[in-house]
Design a protein around this motif. Structure first.
Motif, short mmCIF file in Angstrom:
data_model
loop_
_atom_site.label_atom_id
_atom_site.label_comp_id
_atom_site.label_asym_id
_atom_site.label_seq_id
_atom_site.Cartn_x
_atom_site.Cartn_y
_atom_site.Cartn_z
N PHE A 1 -15.83 14.42 31.45
CA PHE A 1 -15.29 15.48 30.61
C PHE A 1 -14.34 16.37 31.39
N LYS A 2 -14.63 16.63 32.66
CA LYS A 2 -13.73 17.45 33.47
C LYS A 2 -12.37 16.78 33.63
N ASN A 3 -12.37 15.46 33.78
CA ASN A 3 -11.10 14.74 33.90
C ASN A 3 -10.29 14.83 32.61
N ILE B 1 -5.85 17.31 29.37
CA ILE B 1 -5.31 18.01 28.22
C ILE B 1 -4.63 19.32 28.62
N LEU B 2 -5.14 19.98 29.67
CA LEU B 2 -4.47 21.18 30.18
C LEU B 2 -3.13 20.83 30.79
N VAL C 1 -14.34 21.05 21.61
CA VAL C 1 -13.91 20.39 20.37
C VAL C 1 -12.50 19.82 20.52
N CYS C 2 -11.59 20.58 21.13
CA CYS C 2 -10.21 20.12 21.31
C CYS C 2 -10.15 18.85 22.16
N VAL C 3 -10.89 18.84 23.26
CA VAL C 3 -10.89 17.67 24.14
C VAL C 3 -11.46 16.45 23.44
N LEU C 4 -12.58 16.63 22.73
CA LEU C 4 -13.21 15.49 22.07
C LEU C 4 -12.39 14.98 20.89
N VAL C 5 -11.70 15.86 20.18
CA VAL C 5 -10.83 15.42 19.09
C VAL C 5 -9.61 14.70 19.63
N PHE D 1 -0.50 23.61 35.29
CA PHE D 1 -1.50 22.61 35.66
C PHE D 1 -0.86 21.31 36.13
N GLY D 2 0.39 21.06 35.70
CA GLY D 2 1.08 19.87 36.19
C GLY D 2 1.33 19.95 37.68
N ARG D 3 1.78 21.14 38.14
CA ARG D 3 2.01 21.33 39.57
C ARG D 3 0.71 21.27 40.36
N CYS D 4 -0.31 21.90 39.79
CA CYS D 4 -1.61 21.89 40.49
C CYS D 4 -2.14 20.47 40.64
#
Length: 359
Positions: A311-313, A318-319, A59-63, A327-330
């Protein structure tokens, strides 16, 4: 559903078994209640936590990225909302099973039942809609009739229709659910009118709407989709075929045991299976198969959302925004690694080309 129809979590069942000489033996459920107090709250809690996290992320990603949404994303969003409604009811049923009485009042009995049933039917119907949408896109790609009805506006209209359909299917159970005061505490359960066929109808409704129709639609649509994908010269076709086979298999394995037990309870209600042994075995079986069925709402985000590359992208994006330190470093490391690999590959290609030209 088990909590409303089999009354495993909602009714302290007791029955008198007819034995020779006209005597009756009381059917005890002490062992079943003791098992339910530990088993059901534990399993309901696990399903609630895992399912809430997965569907909440969907829901968070789609919103967050709703401007890029299409018909498939709209169906996925409503599917996640349906699963969340269903999951919200589980803590109440877990508490109910733990203390063997309903302590939330009459209004909450109706409200929790409404969440439970709307989530159940909404999830089933939106899975059907997603399947039909994929069928329309792949099998009837060049048919203007299907392409014309895939706009966001028509998708919203379809979603409202599905919710209205779910409400209609849930309404009898919501109306007939009530709090009943008994000697050992209050019960929230379905009280069908005496002499009516509503109880038998509810069992048939669950079997038809919960398994027969969705499974038939999935088998028909994917049996037409898979041969078309197999003819395409694409590296992603095998992943798509595997995904569709997983969809049908997971749905079948999740809901078939539950619907078999529901059908057996329907036969018992008709008087074909009587006695304490059948009563206890069916209630015990329902506790296991309903947990397997409930886990399907935890698998929906993984199957429908996280497997898709798009969706994975969006999910990683969003992470990266929410947790940039991790997640920025990763992401940066992965980008540098991919760039370095592509650079080495191009350099190797250049060297091999020069070597061949010299030869």
């Amino acid at each position: 559903m088990a909590a409303m129809y089999s009354n495993v979590t909602t009714e302290n069942y007791s029955e008198y078994e007819n034995i020779p000489n006209g005597k009756y033996s009381f059917c005890s459920n002490i062992k079943l209640k003791a098992f339910s107090r530990v088993f059901l709250p534990t399993l309901y809690s696990i399903v609630f936590v895992v399912g809430f996290i997965g569907n909440g992320l969907v829901v968070c990603v789609l919103v967050k990225y709703h401007k890029k949404s299409n018909m498939s994303d709209l169906c996925l969003f409503n599917l996640a909302i349906s699963d969340l409604l269903f999951l919200i009811s589980l803590p109440f049923w877990a508490h109910y099973a733990a203390i063997s009485k309903w302590s939330f009042g009459s209004f909450m009995c109706h409200a929790v039942t409404a969440l439970y049933m709307l989530g159940f039917y909404g999830s089933i119907f939106f899975m059907i809609l997603m399947t039909v949408d994929r069928y329309a896109v792949i099998v009837h790609t060049y048919t203007s009739l299907f392409s014309k009805h895939r706009s966001v506006r028509s998708g919203i209209a379809l979603a409202l229709f599905i919710w209205a359909l779910s409400s209609g299917a849930s309404l009898p159970t919501i109306i007939f659910s009530k709090v009943k005061n008994e000697s050992d505490g209050s019960r929230c359960k379905v009280e069908n009118p005496e002499g009516s066929a509503w109880e038998s109808f509810s069992y048939i409704e669950l079997n038809i709407l919960g398994l027969i129709i969705p499974l038939s639609v999935m088998v028909f649509c994917y049996s037409r989709i898979i041969p078309i994908l197999m003819t395409m010269k694409s590296q992603k076709k095998h992943k798509a075929v595997r995904l569709m086979l997983v969809l049908v298999t997971v749905f079948f394995l999740s809901w078939m045991p539950y619907n078999i037990v529901i059908f057996l309870m329907f036969l018992k209600q008709l008087g074909y299976m009587t006695g304490c042994d059948w009563e206890q075995d069916l209630h015990m079986a329902m506790q296991w198969v309903e947990t397997i069925a409930f886990s399907h709402c935890c698998l929906n985000p993984i199957i429908y959302a996280f497997v898709g590359q798009k969706f994975k992208n969006l999910f990683l994006k969003i992470l990266n925004e929410w947790f940039p330190l991790c997640f920025g470093r990763c992401t940066a490391t992965e980008t540098m690694f991919s760039e370095s690999r592509s650079c080495k590959s191009s350099r190797w290609t250049s060297i091999s080309t020069k070597t061949k030209s010299k030869q």
